[in-house]
Design a protein around this motif. Sequence first.
Motif, PDB file in Angstrom:
ATOM      1  N   VAL A 184       0.838  -1.205   0.000  1.00 18.00           N
ATOM      2  CA  VAL A 184       0.000   0.000   0.000  1.00 18.00           C
ATOM      3  C   VAL A 184       0.876   1.259   0.000  1.00 18.00           C
ATOM      4  O   VAL A 184       0.454   2.333  -0.413  1.00 18.00           O
ATOM      5  CB  VAL A 184      -0.939  -0.026   1.229  1.00 18.00           C
ATOM      6  N   LEU A 185       2.123   1.115   0.456  1.00 15.42           N
ATOM      7  CA  LEU A 185       3.022   2.264   0.576  1.00 15.42           C
ATOM      8  C   LEU A 185       3.900   2.425  -0.666  1.00 15.42           C
ATOM      9  O   LEU A 185       4.699   3.365  -0.759  1.00 15.42           O
ATOM     10  CB  LEU A 185       3.928   2.095   1.798  1.00 15.42           C
ATOM     11  N   ALA A 186       3.761   1.508  -1.607  1.00 14.40           N
ATOM     12  CA  ALA A 186       4.668   1.515  -2.767  1.00 14.40           C
ATOM     13  C   ALA A 186       4.298   2.604  -3.763  1.00 14.40           C
ATOM     14  O   ALA A 186       3.158   3.058  -3.830  1.00 14.40           O
ATOM     15  CB  ALA A 186       4.629   0.148  -3.440  1.00 14.40           C
ATOM     16  N   PHE A 187       5.263   3.026  -4.528  1.00 19.75           N
ATOM     17  CA  PHE A 187       5.058   4.008  -5.600  1.00 19.75           C
ATOM     18  C   PHE A 187       6.135   3.763  -6.647  1.00 19.75           C
ATOM     19  O   PHE A 187       7.075   2.990  -6.422  1.00 19.75           O
ATOM     20  CB  PHE A 187       5.124   5.440  -5.049  1.00 19.75           C
ATOM     21  N   THR A 188       5.998   4.415  -7.784  1.00 23.14           N
ATOM     22  CA  THR A 188       6.983   4.222  -8.847  1.00 23.14           C
ATOM     23  C   THR A 188       8.129   5.206  -8.623  1.00 23.14           C
ATOM     24  O   THR A 188       7.931   6.421  -8.616  1.00 23.14           O
ATOM     25  CB  THR A 188       6.325   4.428 -10.225  1.00 23.14           C
ATOM     26  N   ASN A 189       9.296   4.653  -8.421  1.00 23.99           N
ATOM     27  CA  ASN A 189      10.436   5.505  -8.068  1.00 23.99           C
ATOM     28  C   ASN A 189      11.107   6.061  -9.330  1.00 23.99           C
ATOM     29  O   ASN A 189      10.689   5.743 -10.449  1.00 23.99           O
ATOM     30  CB  ASN A 189      11.394   4.738  -7.144  1.00 23.99           C
ATOM     31  N   PRO A 190      12.119   6.907  -9.181  1.00 24.41           N
ATOM     32  CA  PRO A 190      12.730   7.524 -10.370  1.00 24.41           C
ATOM     33  C   PRO A 190      13.295   6.509 -11.361  1.00 24.41           C
ATOM     34  O   PRO A 190      13.434   6.803 -12.548  1.00 24.41           O
ATOM     35  CB  PRO A 190      13.846   8.394  -9.786  1.00 24.41           C
ATOM     36  N   ASN A 191      13.606   5.294 -10.887  1.00 21.46           N
ATOM     37  CA  ASN A 191      14.098   4.264 -11.816  1.00 21.46           C
ATOM     38  C   ASN A 191      12.971   3.461 -12.445  1.00 21.46           C
ATOM     39  O   ASN A 191      13.212   2.495 -13.171  1.00 21.46           O
ATOM     40  CB  ASN A 191      15.021   3.277 -11.083  1.00 21.46           C
ATOM     41  N   GLY A 192      11.756   3.823 -12.128  1.00 20.55           N
ATOM     42  CA  GLY A 192      10.620   3.117 -12.725  1.00 20.55           C
ATOM     43  C   GLY A 192      10.224   1.866 -11.965  1.00 20.55           C
ATOM     44  O   GLY A 192       9.360   1.120 -12.422  1.00 20.55           O
ATOM     45  N   GLU A 193      10.838   1.631 -10.807  1.00 17.74           N
ATOM     46  CA  GLU A 193      10.447   0.441 -10.037  1.00 17.74           C
ATOM     47  C   GLU A 193       9.316   0.795  -9.081  1.00 17.74           C
ATOM     48  O   GLU A 193       9.318   1.880  -8.499  1.00 17.74           O
ATOM     49  CB  GLU A 193      11.631  -0.080  -9.205  1.00 17.74           C
ATOM     50  N   PHE A 194       8.410  -0.146  -8.912  1.00  6.86           N
ATOM     51  CA  PHE A 194       7.277   0.063  -7.997  1.00  6.86           C
ATOM     52  C   PHE A 194       7.655  -0.576  -6.669  1.00  6.86           C
ATOM     53  O   PHE A 194       7.723  -1.806  -6.569  1.00  6.86           O
ATOM     54  CB  PHE A 194       6.030  -0.585  -8.592  1.00  6.86           C
ATOM     55  N   ALA A 195       7.954   0.250  -5.683  1.00  4.02           N
ATOM     56  CA  ALA A 195       8.438  -0.300  -4.413  1.00  4.02           C
ATOM     57  C   ALA A 195       8.160   0.680  -3.285  1.00  4.02           C
ATOM     58  O   ALA A 195       8.070   1.894  -3.491  1.00  4.02           O
ATOM     59  CB  ALA A 195       9.945  -0.560  -4.505  1.00  4.02           C
ATOM     60  N   ALA A 196       8.055   0.126  -2.084  1.00  5.20           N
ATOM     61  CA  ALA A 196       7.952   0.966  -0.889  1.00  5.20           C
ATOM     62  C   ALA A 196       9.357   1.271  -0.393  1.00  5.20           C
ATOM     63  O   ALA A 196      10.299   0.521  -0.678  1.00  5.20           O
ATOM     64  CB  ALA A 196       7.164   0.232   0.191  1.00  5.20           C
ATOM     65  N   GLU A 197       9.490   2.370   0.332  1.00  3.45           N
ATOM     66  CA  GLU A 197      10.798   2.728   0.883  1.00  3.45           C
ATOM     67  C   GLU A 197      10.680   2.838   2.395  1.00  3.45           C
ATOM     68  O   GLU A 197       9.752   3.500   2.896  1.00  3.45           O
ATOM     69  CB  GLU A 197      11.275   4.045   0.270  1.00  3.45           C
ATOM     70  N   PRO A 198      11.607   2.217   3.112  1.00  2.00           N
ATOM     71  CA  PRO A 198      11.556   2.300   4.575  1.00  2.00           C
ATOM     72  C   PRO A 198      11.631   3.743   5.048  1.00  2.00           C
ATOM     73  O   PRO A 198      12.204   4.597   4.380  1.00  2.00           O
ATOM     74  CB  PRO A 198      12.811   1.528   5.014  1.00  2.00           C
ATOM     75  N   GLY A 199      11.040   3.991   6.195  1.00  2.00           N
ATOM     76  CA  GLY A 199      11.087   5.337   6.754  1.00  2.00           C
ATOM     77  C   GLY A 199       9.799   5.683   7.466  1.00  2.00           C
ATOM     78  O   GLY A 199       8.947   4.818   7.701  1.00  2.00           O
ATOM     79  N   LEU A 200       9.640   6.964   7.768  1.00  2.00           N
ATOM     80  CA  LEU A 200       8.480   7.418   8.540  1.00  2.00           C
ATOM     81  C   LEU A 200       7.307   7.805   7.646  1.00  2.00           C
ATOM     82  O   LEU A 200       7.498   8.409   6.582  1.00  2.00           O
ATOM     83  CB  LEU A 200       8.868   8.622   9.390  1.00  2.00           C
TER      84      LEU A 200
END
Length: 725
Positions: free
Chosen positions: A687-703
């Motif tokens: 649910v926290l994932a998004f498309t990052n600058p490299n085009g990958e759909f992933a969540a990133e750890p953090g707040l």
Amino acid sequence: MAAADRIESLIARMTIDEKVGQLGVFADMVRPFAPDVNPEANVHNAGEVLQQVREGRVGSLFNGVGAELGRKIQKVAIEESRLGIPVILAADVIHGMRTVFPIPLGEAASFEPALAERTARATAIEATAAGLHWTYAPAVDIARDQRWGRGAEGAGEDVVLGAAFAAARVRGFQGEDPTAHDSLVATPKHFAAYGAVAAGMEYSSVDIAPQTLRDVHLPPFKAAFDAGALSVMSSFNDINGVPASANHELLTGILRGEWKFAGPVVSDYTADMELIAHGYAADERDATKKAFLAGLDLSMQSGFYAAHLPSLVESGEVPMEWLDQSVRRMLELKQRIGLFDDPYRSLDPAREADATHIPAHDMLSREAARRSVVLLKNHGGVLPLKTSEQKIALIGPFVQDRENIEGCWTLFGDKARYVTLESGVRAAIGDPGALAVVAGCGLEEALEGGIDAAVAAAQAADVVVLALGEPQRFSGEAQSRTEITLPPAQQALAEAVAATGKPMVVLLRNGRALALSGAVRDAAAIVVTWYLGTQTGHGVADVLFGHYNPSGRLPISFPQVSGQQPYFYNHLRTGRPELPSMTEYKARWRELPNEPLYPFGHGLSYTTFEYGAPQLSSAALGWDDTLTITTHITNTGGVAGEEVVQLYLHDRVASRVRPVRELKGFRKILLAPGESAEVVFTLDRRVLAFTNPNGEFAAEPGLFDLWVCASAKSGEPVQFELRGE
Ligand code: NOJ
């Protein structure tokens, strides 16, 4: 013969003309045709169409209705064409057939996908009874700019809401068994990013980050396919300079490669022909080649495929296997819906006669109407009105109007059944003498003596109900606006009536968010009623008199002025946010604060709800874990009511700037006065994932910040952390 063998054996026997015949979709000139949509292109007469069916050159027809005539066409296809391949009959059945339901944007305000599934099912029952197999719906375009007129056909500005409604409508249209006589093939449209046209100007360009395309505009399509949609329609617009209808990355890379979608892609009307006007193709042949090789299986209305694919195949520019693959997709669709086994399915005049008026659908239309209404403001509790002991002046150009009830893209509605606002209100009140009815002005023009009559009626009343809005032709296809305001004649009426000082309830009829001003903005109560369909009058009266406690919430932000467009709540964070204490050199307009007039998700009830602080199952979400959020909600008012509990998230630091808030879930709950409930949402990292600058759909750890609240602008955030692997 097994289904696949039957199709392969047909393909092996088909001539090239028969193959391209399966890949064209033509407006049906044999049966009553709705002439007020779509420009005319290559019009065929009835005799010509039947002859082409006989010659096996027509795979499908659209926008005609009638089981009897559909049968006649099918009989020619089955008995007189060489291979006896059945035709599939399509139409734009968007939000109702004979019974009209609220425009899709309005229905999205219910925040009840299950309601949309029911209205789509009812629509399918009526449409298939009228001889149709295939609808060009649902429109699942995300509309972030309210100047664009086609937001009326979708579910608004939010991706999660849009995806939920897309899936629900597909399930409703198609039902559980695609071979059933009342199953209607769904066609999510317009693929893709049609709602992102520059400046909200219809048919204009879409210049868009690939991440925005993927995270905002594509998910409702994916949701529609996951729900089983059997076909898809490409869009008119270009995406970053490549027209969507000739966009290989979209139609083949994403659709086939990534999503493995197996159904046919149909052009939006003459989108293949329009490649020439775009300057993307030199001529008809070039346009055909580019569209087809990009992955557009079916050409609607232009006739280009029939005219040019044979020579393109002969010259080797289009491989025969590709042609066969598109034909296969079309034949498989016919197979999937049972047309080979029962070519006369959905072509039963007796069922059509029985389905011309299904009383249960009237009830559903009324239910959908009242559930779609949004109460924006209710100062001093002016609503609900009393059914007696109160003199009501019902004023405005929509009060007796029957022409602006159905909303855009309604081709086959049974107008005789439409309930006007006046009829609905009359049916709700006890004493007919307590109601005065005055038009006051026309939709766009003043009426002689209109304002005087309206003012006199207001003065004699205890309360004024003023029905204002956009004429229905202001929204829908090709209806972009620069000013999303009320017509000046209506605004003048509102100012004059408000000057009487009588409490005023404004009922808005609208196909988009409006920028409200003056007496309309300042009215004691404001109610958004969209275009609600067949039961408009009853649906609105149910809310006005409190027989139904309003539960709709805005699926689009209402800006303060038109110049704020495109305005959507989930915009990215800026480096210079507007601060209450400091306004210079900040992301803001000179004239007014950034806040909307009414935010996405907003809507009042005749009761009140109190939210406890969200309780998290843990302060941290492990990479492979789930997080549970529990919120205690209480009905603190005096009547039962439904609340739409909304979950929003915000990713504090990420490799790509993130939206200030994003809706991630919603629940509609009914609470009796004094009653409480625990509303539970569950999250995992997807649910926290998004498309990052490299085009990958992933969540990133953090707040992350999280809100459980009543609109995109309310609530207090709580924090949690997503832990890494
Ligand atoms: C053009 C519209 O954009 C589309 O939504 C519709 O399905 C086709 N015309 C066919 O009527």
